[in-house]
Design a protein around this motif. Structure first.
Motif, PDB file in Angstrom:
ATOM      1  N   ILE A   1       0.758  -1.240   0.020  1.00  0.00           N
ATOM      2  CA  ILE A   1      -0.053   0.100  -0.154  1.00  0.00           C
ATOM      3  C   ILE A   1       0.980   1.240   0.033  1.00  0.00           C
ATOM      4  O   ILE A   1       0.494   2.034  -0.606  1.00  0.00           O
ATOM      5  N   LEU A   2       2.031   1.254   0.724  1.00  0.00           N
ATOM      6  CA  LEU A   2       2.815   2.356   1.052  1.00  0.00           C
ATOM      7  C   LEU A   2       3.482   2.577  -0.322  1.00  0.00           C
ATOM      8  O   LEU A   2       3.721   3.662  -0.700  1.00  0.00           O
ATOM      9  N   PHE A   3       3.927   1.424  -1.179  1.00  0.00           N
ATOM     10  CA  PHE A   3       4.718   1.516  -2.438  1.00  0.00           C
ATOM     11  C   PHE A   3       3.728   2.118  -3.309  1.00  0.00           C
ATOM     12  O   PHE A   3       4.257   3.165  -4.018  1.00  0.00           O
ATOM     13  N   GLU A   4       2.523   1.812  -3.359  1.00  0.00           N
ATOM     14  CA  GLU A   4       1.567   2.435  -4.426  1.00  0.00           C
ATOM     15  C   GLU A   4       1.351   4.128  -4.175  1.00  0.00           C
ATOM     16  O   GLU A   4       1.322   4.786  -4.905  1.00  0.00           O
ATOM     17  N   LYS A   5       0.884   4.347  -2.583  1.00  0.00           N
ATOM     18  CA  LYS A   5       0.618   5.520  -2.436  1.00  0.00           C
ATOM     19  C   LYS A   5       2.168   6.526  -2.772  1.00  0.00           C
ATOM     20  O   LYS A   5       1.840   7.690  -2.899  1.00  0.00           O
ATOM     21  N   ALA A   6       3.048   5.967  -2.236  1.00  0.00           N
ATOM     22  CA  ALA A   6       4.251   6.756  -2.512  1.00  0.00           C
ATOM     23  C   ALA A   6       4.524   7.162  -3.717  1.00  0.00           C
ATOM     24  O   ALA A   6       5.156   8.386  -4.085  1.00  0.00           O
ATOM     25  N   ALA A   7       4.417   6.207  -4.791  1.00  0.00           N
ATOM     26  CA  ALA A   7       4.535   6.485  -6.310  1.00  0.00           C
ATOM     27  C   ALA A   7       3.705   7.917  -6.748  1.00  0.00           C
ATOM     28  O   ALA A   7       4.320   8.723  -7.320  1.00  0.00           O
ATOM     29  N   ARG A   8       2.621   8.005  -6.087  1.00  0.00           N
ATOM     30  CA  ARG A   8       1.802   9.309  -6.359  1.00  0.00           C
ATOM     31  C   ARG A   8       2.214  10.349  -5.970  1.00  0.00           C
ATOM     32  O   ARG A   8       2.321  11.407  -6.340  1.00  0.00           O
ATOM     33  N   LEU A   9       2.619  10.149  -4.445  1.00  0.00           N
ATOM     34  CA  LEU A   9       3.193  11.444  -3.665  1.00  0.00           C
ATOM     35  C   LEU A   9       4.455  11.871  -4.530  1.00  0.00           C
ATOM     36  O   LEU A   9       4.727  13.572  -4.613  1.00  0.00           O
ATOM     37  N   LEU A  10       5.375  11.126  -4.962  1.00  0.00           N
ATOM     38  CA  LEU A  10       6.541  11.373  -5.501  1.00  0.00           C
ATOM     39  C   LEU A  10       6.387  12.095  -6.777  1.00  0.00           C
ATOM     40  O   LEU A  10       7.117  13.048  -7.365  1.00  0.00           O
ATOM     41  N   THR A  11       5.367  11.468  -7.452  1.00  0.00           N
ATOM     42  CA  THR A  11       5.331  11.959  -8.805  1.00  0.00           C
ATOM     43  C   THR A  11       4.776  13.369  -8.918  1.00  0.00           C
ATOM     44  O   THR A  11       4.930  14.231  -9.567  1.00  0.00           O
TER      45      THR A  11
END
Length: 299
Positions: free
Chosen positions: A65-75
């Motif tokens: 879950i963190l992996f998916e959410k982190a991608a959006r935040l970083l992008t």
């Protein structure tokens, strides 16, 4: 301590590489500090992010879950930085764009004009069929692409380019028509055809096959391929004939081939510029879209 953006980048790199050693090398840092950062994240969040499977690290459910959410935040953060820089620096940097080979003449014509107006822009080009380029945009690998219709997703903004006829391209030595520049569908009943076929989904292949069947003919398809240049090369070698959009012929130097209009054809080749909805486009990409619109989308 609060988890910060740098730690999120560390975490995603470890998750992608599945090893701290490989991730540290990719991040140009030593392994112990990277391991310590991951440990601090787990302590701060009070949960386990990775399970060790032999030499590999696998994400836990919480880690996924963190992996998916982190991608959006970083992008979103990276795109914000680009937008801020563009306000102060103007248009410069590298554009990430894609095109199917059968649409490449549109892109080459637009870039030829664009580069004279914006000399500080460089380009990274990605090639593939429509399905592949849609995935590249979704994965944020490119910003926009010129593709062949139809599409299978409503996640994109679409600027339609002019429709155009399909043409038959055959070896120059073949005598398949009594006309000099046109061919009847009946003339193609036994001709070995090599057709463009997407990796996934319905596209030009199905449109062309259906058109033959509408004329009461089952096409003799001997090869399916997503790459227009490979098919045209095979035609030049005398292996078979192909059917491609007319503008495709403008993008490549062809030898030992001859093209024919398809008499009585009811289908047209449709192409479009696509980019993802609700995503920030760099000013360069916005300007390239405008260049394509001004150059080709005339009434």
């Amino acid at each position: 301590m609060i988890v910060d953006l740098k730690q999120l980048r560390y975490f995603r790199t470890v998750a992608e590489e599945k090893q701290v050693t490989k991730a540290a090398k990719k991040l140009h840092m030593a392994q112990p500090p990277l391991s310590q950062q991951i440990k601090l994240m787990e302590e701060e969040l009070n949960l386990k992010l990775f399970d060790r499977q032999g030499r590999k690290l696998e994400l836990t459910k919480a880690g996924e879950i963190l992996f998916e959410k982190a991608a959006r935040l970083l992008t979103e953060f990276d795109e914000t930085l680009i937008e801020v820089r563009e306000i102060s620096e103007g248009m410069r940097g590298k554009m990430h764009i894609g095109s199917t080979k059968s649409c490449f003449s549109y892109l080459s014509a637009a870039l030829n004009l664009f580069k004279t107006q914006h000399p500080n822009i460089t380009y990274q080009l990605r090639e593939g069929d429509t399905y592949f380029l849609e995935e590249c945009i979704k994965n944020r690998e490119i910003e926009l692409a010129i593709v062949r219709m139809p599409m299978h997703s409503d996640e994109f903004n679409v600027l339609k380019l002019p429709s155009e006829p399909y043409v038959l391209v055959a070896p120059e030595s073949w005598n398949i028509s009594s006309y000099d520049d046109a061919v009847e569908f009946e003339d193609l009943r036994d001709v070995p055809l090599m057709l463009l076929h997407r990796i996934s989904g319905r596209g030009q292949f199905e449109l062309i096959v259906d058109e033959f069947r509408d004329h009461g003919i089952e096409p003799n398809v001997t090869c399916e391929c997503p790459d227009a240049t490979m098919l045209l090369s095979l035609v030049a070698s005398g292996v078979g004939a192909t059917i491609v959009p007319e503008s495709t012929l403008k993008a490549f130097a062809l030898h030992h081939t001859k093209s024919y209009q398809l008499t009585g054809a009811n289908i047209k080749a449709e192409s479009a510029v696509i980019w993802q909805k609700e995503r920030y486009l760099t000013k360069a990409s916005q300007r390239l879209i405008k260049t394509l619109e001004d150059q080709f989308c005339y009434v």
